[in-house]
Design a protein around this motif. Structure first.
Motif, short mmCIF file in Angstrom:
data_model
loop_
_atom_site.label_atom_id
_atom_site.label_comp_id
_atom_site.label_asym_id
_atom_site.label_seq_id
_atom_site.Cartn_x
_atom_site.Cartn_y
_atom_site.Cartn_z
N GLU A 38 0.82 -1.21 0.00
CA GLU A 38 0.00 0.00 0.00
C GLU A 38 0.86 1.26 0.00
N VAL A 39 1.95 1.24 0.75
CA VAL A 39 2.87 2.38 0.79
C VAL A 39 3.45 2.63 -0.61
N ALA A 41 2.21 1.59 -3.55
CA ALA A 41 1.14 1.97 -4.47
C ALA A 41 0.72 3.42 -4.28
N ALA A 42 0.84 3.94 -3.07
CA ALA A 42 0.48 5.33 -2.77
C ALA A 42 1.55 6.31 -3.25
N ILE A 44 4.50 6.85 -1.93
CA ILE A 44 5.22 7.49 -0.82
C ILE A 44 6.73 7.37 -1.00
N GLU A 47 7.85 9.54 -4.05
CA GLU A 47 7.75 10.98 -3.72
C GLU A 47 8.89 11.40 -2.79
N HIS A 89 2.58 13.28 1.53
CA HIS A 89 2.81 11.83 1.40
C HIS A 89 3.24 11.20 2.73
N ALA A 92 0.04 10.82 4.72
CA ALA A 92 -0.63 9.61 4.21
C ALA A 92 0.03 8.35 4.77
N ILE A 96 -1.59 5.09 6.85
CA ILE A 96 -1.41 3.69 6.44
C ILE A 96 -0.79 2.89 7.59
#
Length: 109
Positions: A38-39, A41-42, A44, A47, A89, A92, A96
């Motif tokens: 998930e990290v 895919a986001a 993070i 970035e 990010h 976010a 998560i």
């Protein structure tokens, strides 16, 4: 001599850099892998690599502890890392981590 002056400048630059080891621990390997996916895919990690003050931000999965990942961070200075923590990010990432119950430990180098 010119060589020793250059070496002195390199030492001063190295001292100014800020290095951090961050350990994330999940309840089990499956949870850790889902968290990491998930990290990633986001965006993070990508970035963070784009941040001006970032020199290194790499995740290393433990061979001994399948529920643990180590993040090696290197920044031009501590201010760059502090700024990083305030970016969208990273906010976010905090959400998560909360979702997956990730425990965090920091070690400054």
């Amino acid at each position: 001599s010119a060589g020793s002056q250059r070496d002195e400048i390199l030492v001063r630059k190295e001292k100014k850099m800020y290095n951090l080891l961050v350990t994330y621990t999940a309840k089990d390997e499956q949870t850790l892998r889902a968290f990491y996916q998930e990290v990633e895919a986001a965006g993070i990690i990508s970035e963070t690599h784009k941040e001006e003050g970032n020199l290194r931000y790499d995740y290393y999965f433990s061979c001994e502890r399948a529920n643990e990942v180590l993040i090696v961070e290197k920044w031009v200075d501590k201010a760059a890392q502090v700024y990083h923590d305030e970016l969208p990010h990273l906010i976010a990432l905090g959400k998560i981590k909360e979702k997956y119950g990730i425990e965090t430990a920091f070690e400054e180098l």
